[in-house]
Write a protein that holds these residues in place. Structure first.
Motif, PDB file in Angstrom:
ATOM      1  N   GLU A 153       0.826  -1.203   0.000  1.00 23.67           N
ATOM      2  CA  GLU A 153       0.000   0.000   0.000  1.00 23.67           C
ATOM      3  C   GLU A 153       0.863   1.257   0.000  1.00 23.67           C
ATOM      4  O   GLU A 153       0.339   2.378   0.105  1.00 23.67           O
ATOM      5  CB  GLU A 153      -0.921   0.010   1.228  1.00 23.67           C
ATOM      6  N   GLY A 154       2.175   1.075  -0.079  1.00 22.93           N
ATOM      7  CA  GLY A 154       3.087   2.218  -0.103  1.00 22.93           C
ATOM      8  C   GLY A 154       3.519   2.692   1.265  1.00 22.93           C
ATOM      9  O   GLY A 154       4.191   3.722   1.378  1.00 22.93           O
ATOM     10  N   ASN A 155       3.170   1.957   2.328  1.00 29.85           N
ATOM     11  CA  ASN A 155       3.585   2.342   3.672  1.00 29.85           C
ATOM     12  C   ASN A 155       5.055   1.992   3.894  1.00 29.85           C
ATOM     13  O   ASN A 155       5.489   0.893   3.565  1.00 29.85           O
ATOM     14  CB  ASN A 155       2.734   1.629   4.723  1.00 29.85           C
ATOM     15  N   GLN A 156       5.807   2.936   4.457  1.00 31.42           N
ATOM     16  CA  GLN A 156       7.225   2.708   4.704  1.00 31.42           C
ATOM     17  C   GLN A 156       7.405   1.722   5.845  1.00 31.42           C
ATOM     18  O   GLN A 156       6.885   1.905   6.938  1.00 31.42           O
ATOM     19  CB  GLN A 156       7.900   4.030   5.045  1.00 31.42           C
ATOM     20  N   LYS A 157       8.197   0.660   5.577  1.00 31.31           N
ATOM     21  CA  LYS A 157       8.470  -0.354   6.586  1.00 31.31           C
ATOM     22  C   LYS A 157       9.912  -0.285   7.080  1.00 31.31           C
ATOM     23  O   LYS A 157      10.190  -0.576   8.230  1.00 31.31           O
ATOM     24  CB  LYS A 157       8.167  -1.748   6.039  1.00 31.31           C
ATOM     25  N   ILE A 158      10.837   0.057   6.173  1.00 32.13           N
ATOM     26  CA  ILE A 158      12.247   0.251   6.513  1.00 32.13           C
ATOM     27  C   ILE A 158      12.676   1.603   5.958  1.00 32.13           C
ATOM     28  O   ILE A 158      12.397   1.925   4.805  1.00 32.13           O
ATOM     29  CB  ILE A 158      13.138  -0.874   5.917  1.00 32.13           C
ATOM     30  N   ASP A 159      13.340   2.404   6.802  1.00 31.69           N
ATOM     31  CA  ASP A 159      13.734   3.769   6.422  1.00 31.69           C
ATOM     32  C   ASP A 159      14.549   3.775   5.129  1.00 31.69           C
ATOM     33  O   ASP A 159      15.301   2.842   4.838  1.00 31.69           O
ATOM     34  CB  ASP A 159      14.566   4.403   7.530  1.00 31.69           C
ATOM     35  N   PHE A 160      14.433   4.888   4.405  1.00 27.08           N
ATOM     36  CA  PHE A 160      15.225   5.094   3.189  1.00 27.08           C
ATOM     37  C   PHE A 160      16.612   5.579   3.600  1.00 27.08           C
ATOM     38  O   PHE A 160      16.899   6.778   3.629  1.00 27.08           O
ATOM     39  CB  PHE A 160      14.533   6.103   2.272  1.00 27.08           C
ATOM     40  N   LYS A 161      17.500   4.621   3.900  1.00 20.64           N
ATOM     41  CA  LYS A 161      18.822   4.967   4.430  1.00 20.64           C
ATOM     42  C   LYS A 161      19.952   4.137   3.833  1.00 20.64           C
ATOM     43  O   LYS A 161      21.118   4.345   4.189  1.00 20.64           O
ATOM     44  CB  LYS A 161      18.821   4.803   5.948  1.00 20.64           C
ATOM     45  N   TYR A 162      19.631   3.220   2.918  1.00 22.47           N
ATOM     46  CA  TYR A 162      20.641   2.314   2.380  1.00 22.47           C
ATOM     47  C   TYR A 162      21.042   2.701   0.964  1.00 22.47           C
ATOM     48  O   TYR A 162      20.228   3.219   0.189  1.00 22.47           O
ATOM     49  CB  TYR A 162      20.125   0.884   2.395  1.00 22.47           C
ATOM     50  N   ASP A 163      22.307   2.412   0.616  1.00 19.97           N
ATOM     51  CA  ASP A 163      22.783   2.646  -0.752  1.00 19.97           C
ATOM     52  C   ASP A 163      22.145   1.667  -1.722  1.00 19.97           C
ATOM     53  O   ASP A 163      21.810   2.034  -2.848  1.00 19.97           O
ATOM     54  CB  ASP A 163      24.299   2.528  -0.814  1.00 19.97           C
ATOM     55  N   THR A 164      22.002   0.418  -1.319  1.00 15.90           N
ATOM     56  CA  THR A 164      21.313  -0.601  -2.121  1.00 15.90           C
ATOM     57  C   THR A 164      20.626  -1.579  -1.181  1.00 15.90           C
ATOM     58  O   THR A 164      21.067  -1.766  -0.040  1.00 15.90           O
ATOM     59  CB  THR A 164      22.263  -1.398  -3.051  1.00 15.90           C
ATOM     60  N   ILE A 165      19.573  -2.195  -1.678  1.00 15.82           N
ATOM     61  CA  ILE A 165      18.944  -3.317  -0.976  1.00 15.82           C
ATOM     62  C   ILE A 165      18.663  -4.393  -2.012  1.00 15.82           C
ATOM     63  O   ILE A 165      18.113  -4.119  -3.077  1.00 15.82           O
ATOM     64  CB  ILE A 165      17.620  -2.919  -0.285  1.00 15.82           C
ATOM     65  N   SER A 166      19.033  -5.632  -1.695  1.00 13.17           N
ATOM     66  CA  SER A 166      18.756  -6.772  -2.567  1.00 13.17           C
ATOM     67  C   SER A 166      18.010  -7.824  -1.770  1.00 13.17           C
ATOM     68  O   SER A 166      18.379  -8.111  -0.628  1.00 13.17           O
ATOM     69  CB  SER A 166      20.050  -7.367  -3.124  1.00 13.17           C
ATOM     70  N   TYR A 167      16.974  -8.391  -2.377  1.00 11.22           N
ATOM     71  CA  TYR A 167      16.309  -9.534  -1.762  1.00 11.22           C
ATOM     72  C   TYR A 167      16.927 -10.798  -2.327  1.00 11.22           C
ATOM     73  O   TYR A 167      16.873 -11.043  -3.534  1.00 11.22           O
ATOM     74  CB  TYR A 167      14.810  -9.503  -2.036  1.00 11.22           C
ATOM     75  N   ILE A 168      17.561 -11.611  -1.475  1.00 11.99           N
ATOM     76  CA  ILE A 168      18.195 -12.849  -1.893  1.00 11.99           C
ATOM     77  C   ILE A 168      17.132 -13.936  -1.806  1.00 11.99           C
ATOM     78  O   ILE A 168      16.924 -14.539  -0.741  1.00 11.99           O
ATOM     79  CB  ILE A 168      19.414 -13.182  -1.023  1.00 11.99           C
ATOM     80  N   LYS A 169      16.453 -14.169  -2.908  1.00 12.89           N
ATOM     81  CA  LYS A 169      15.279 -15.044  -2.899  1.00 12.89           C
ATOM     82  C   LYS A 169      15.605 -16.451  -2.433  1.00 12.89           C
ATOM     83  O   LYS A 169      14.869 -17.047  -1.635  1.00 12.89           O
ATOM     84  CB  LYS A 169      14.662 -15.076  -4.303  1.00 12.89           C
TER      85      LYS A 169
END
Length: 244
Positions: free
Chosen positions: A132-148
């Protein structure tokens, strides 16, 4: 004919190009799915939906060629279950098949992780939002990857350190340097507080002998210095090195 994999999984099928430079799709068993009549077919697929360009117009079609979505976007970047990550006016968002806005088109980048979870970029930094667009983790990282394949998030900080989050977005490792991620054997090796540590994908700390069962040589640390011992615990290289 030229052909390439539709996705990074060859079992899904292939995009094929004929002598008239028109594109279609065949299954892994070489059965025809989409006729060779499209100007372009993107490497974007989910649930029998395909992103194609026909007569200069981008659209989403099903495996029978029926149009699912053909307006409300400049580009479609990813199919997130039954929704679509789009670009409009150089911003990313999510819309549904009926063109309903699911996530506002306001992000600099947007990637689907799983179910109700997206990796998003705003003001040059990455965070995590829900469906729904709600922020769950702050916008503070250079990159984020989900390792499936390991089911966790690798979050790179601006100091070259990494935070690891589980699928519930709990921080399970913080301020580490990942030196090895072995999907096949199910472990990651990190440098943490000047020590090398091993964790399985449940984030239980293990020894190097637990995780490297086939090795005959193991790194050890003593009095702040590194050396090696064999699988029987016998020292074969004295602990005299600052790193190893």
């Amino acid at each position: 004919n030229d052909f390439v994999s539709l996705t990074d999984t060859f079992e899904i099928g292939y995009i094929v190009k004929n002598n008239e430079n028109k594109y279609g799709v065949i299954g892994a068993d070489k059965t025809k799915i989409l006729d060779n009549k499209y100007d372009e077919i993107r490497n974007v697929y989910s649930n029998n939906n395909y992103v194609v360009v026909e007569n200069g117009k981008m659209q989403v079609i099903d495996n029978h060629g029926n149009v699912i979505l053909d307006k409300g976007f400049d580009s479609i970047e990813e199919i997130a279950v039954d929704n679509f990550i789009i670009i409009e006016d150089n911003k990313y968002g999510v819309i549904s098949k009926d063109e309903k806005e699911i996530i506002k088109t306001e992000y600099e980048d947007l990637k689907f992780a799983f179910s109700n979870c997206y990796i998003a970029q705003k003001n040059g930094k990455y965070g995590i939002i829900d469906g729904e667009g709600n922020q769950k983790i702050d916008f503070k990282y250079d990159t984020i990857s989900y390792i499936k394949s390991a089911d966790f998030f690798e979050c790179e900080r601006d100091d070259y350190k990494t935070d690891i989050l589980d699928r519930n977005l709990n921080t399970v490792l913080e301020n580490v340097i990942i030196s090895d991620l072995n999907i096949e054997s199910g472990y990651l090796r990190v440098r943490e507080n000047n020590d090398y540590k091993y964790y399985n994908f449940k984030f239980e700390e293990k020894t190097n002998k637990d995780m490297l069962a086939t090795n005959t040589l193991f790194l050890v640390k003593e009095n702040g210095k590194f050396g090696y011992e064999n699988k029987n615990g016998e020292r074969v290289v004295d602990c005299i090195y600052d790193d190893a």
